[in-house]
Design a protein around this motif. Structure first.
Motif, PDB file in Angstrom:
ATOM      1  N   GLY A 114       0.824  -1.217   0.000  1.00  0.00           N
ATOM      2  CA  GLY A 114       0.000   0.000   0.000  1.00  0.00           C
ATOM      3  C   GLY A 114       0.850   1.255   0.000  1.00  0.00           C
ATOM      4  N   TYR A 115       1.914   1.230   0.770  1.00  0.00           N
ATOM      5  CA  TYR A 115       2.844   2.362   0.804  1.00  0.00           C
ATOM      6  C   TYR A 115       3.470   2.579  -0.569  1.00  0.00           C
ATOM      7  N   PHE A 116       3.857   1.484  -1.217  1.00  0.00           N
ATOM      8  CA  PHE A 116       4.468   1.571  -2.538  1.00  0.00           C
ATOM      9  C   PHE A 116       3.493   2.103  -3.583  1.00  0.00           C
ATOM     10  N   THR A 117       2.285   1.575  -3.609  1.00  0.00           N
ATOM     11  CA  THR A 117       1.327   2.004  -4.630  1.00  0.00           C
ATOM     12  C   THR A 117       0.857   3.439  -4.425  1.00  0.00           C
ATOM     13  N   ASN A 118       0.888   3.916  -3.187  1.00  0.00           N
ATOM     14  CA  ASN A 118       0.464   5.292  -2.914  1.00  0.00           C
ATOM     15  C   ASN A 118       1.615   6.285  -2.929  1.00  0.00           C
ATOM     16  N   SER A 126      17.906  17.474  -7.443  1.00  0.00           N
ATOM     17  CA  SER A 126      18.373  18.740  -8.008  1.00  0.00           C
ATOM     18  C   SER A 126      17.391  19.140  -9.100  1.00  0.00           C
ATOM     19  N   ASP A 127      17.711  20.225  -9.803  1.00  0.00           N
ATOM     20  CA  ASP A 127      16.820  20.638 -10.890  1.00  0.00           C
ATOM     21  C   ASP A 127      16.739  19.589 -11.987  1.00  0.00           C
ATOM     22  N   GLN A 128      17.853  18.913 -12.217  1.00  0.00           N
ATOM     23  CA  GLN A 128      17.891  17.911 -13.278  1.00  0.00           C
ATOM     24  C   GLN A 128      17.584  16.497 -12.782  1.00  0.00           C
ATOM     25  N   ILE A 129      17.829  16.210 -11.519  1.00  0.00           N
ATOM     26  CA  ILE A 129      17.668  14.857 -10.990  1.00  0.00           C
ATOM     27  C   ILE A 129      16.377  14.778 -10.175  1.00  0.00           C
ATOM     28  N   ARG A 130      15.441  14.017 -10.699  1.00  0.00           N
ATOM     29  CA  ARG A 130      14.169  13.779 -10.010  1.00  0.00           C
ATOM     30  C   ARG A 130      13.988  12.276  -9.902  1.00  0.00           C
ATOM     31  N   ILE A 131      13.773  11.794  -8.687  1.00  0.00           N
ATOM     32  CA  ILE A 131      13.627  10.358  -8.462  1.00  0.00           C
ATOM     33  C   ILE A 131      12.277  10.107  -7.803  1.00  0.00           C
ATOM     34  N   PRO A 132      11.464   9.227  -8.400  1.00  0.00           N
ATOM     35  CA  PRO A 132      10.163   8.920  -7.787  1.00  0.00           C
ATOM     36  C   PRO A 132      10.338   8.250  -6.426  1.00  0.00           C
ATOM     37  N   SER A 133       9.440   8.553  -5.515  1.00  0.00           N
ATOM     38  CA  SER A 133       9.534   7.956  -4.180  1.00  0.00           C
ATOM     39  C   SER A 133       9.247   6.459  -4.218  1.00  0.00           C
ATOM     40  N   LYS A 134       8.709   5.962  -5.302  1.00  0.00           N
ATOM     41  CA  LYS A 134       8.503   4.522  -5.450  1.00  0.00           C
ATOM     42  C   LYS A 134       9.836   3.776  -5.392  1.00  0.00           C
ATOM     43  N   PHE A 135      10.924   4.439  -5.780  1.00  0.00           N
ATOM     44  CA  PHE A 135      12.256   3.833  -5.737  1.00  0.00           C
ATOM     45  C   PHE A 135      12.615   3.384  -4.324  1.00  0.00           C
TER      46      PHE A 135
END
Length: 181
Positions: A114-118, A126-135
């Motif tokens: 549930g935590y992963f799917t939500n 940074s401005d160029q580096i965006r990482i989804p919290s799903k990682f």
């Protein structure tokens, strides 16, 4: 017992992969930190993204190392108390311990999924580096699955059933064998 042997081998193989992933995460963190150190040393300014990127590996290290320690019986146990009990009580306590570990693993899977799917946020490293919290969120149910897989080893996961005298004798024999030409 025909099913347990392949599952135990799978558990051992998956454990080796988890060890490699943990080492890889640690090396990545060290590499990022060392890069930040060298950049600061040579330029005098700092890279804003290094700390944020390095800390994204911490959940992976923590959860995977939890499964690794479970596999090797290095988890918290009340060995002195348990060993003072009669043999039947030790077996009951060990069974309860394995049941609690299994329940914890199931909860990691259930609530972790549930935590992963939500997990919809994006870490702005940074401005160029965006990482989804799903990682970082996906490691929670993965660790639950690994813990359940390791439970196929049964009582071997618990140090209550290890005989120190046998272990000491094996170590002495192994060391004696190494010294002989």
């Amino acid at each position: 017992m025909g099913v347990l042997h392949p599952l135990r081998r799978l558990s051992d193989s998956v454990n080796q992969v988890a060890i490699v992933l943990c080492v890889g995460c640690i090396l990545a963190m060290l590499g990022i930190s060392f890069t930040a150190f060298l950049y600061k040393l040579f330029t005098g300014s700092t890279l804003s993204w290094t700390y944020s990127l390095a800390r994204l590996f911490l959940p992976w290290i923590g959860f995977l190392s939890m499964t690794i320690s479970l596999r090797y019986g290095e988890h918290v146990a009340m060995t002195l108390l348990v060993r003072s009990l009669p043999r039947i009580m030790v077996q009951i306590a060990a069974g309860l311990c394995l049941a609690v570990i299994g329940l914890f693993a199931l909860m990691l899977i259930w609530y972790g999924w549930g935590y992963f799917t939500n997990a919809t946020q994006v870490y702005m490293v940074s401005d160029q580096i965006r990482i989804p919290s799903k990682f970082t969120a996906v490691v929670v149910p993965i660790s639950g699955v690994l813990m359940l897989l390791h439970l196929v080893h049964g009582f071997a996961l618990l140090e209550h059933f290890l005989d120190e005298r046998d272990m000491i004798d094996e170590l002495i024999e192994a060391n004696d064998g190494e010294r002989r030409p």
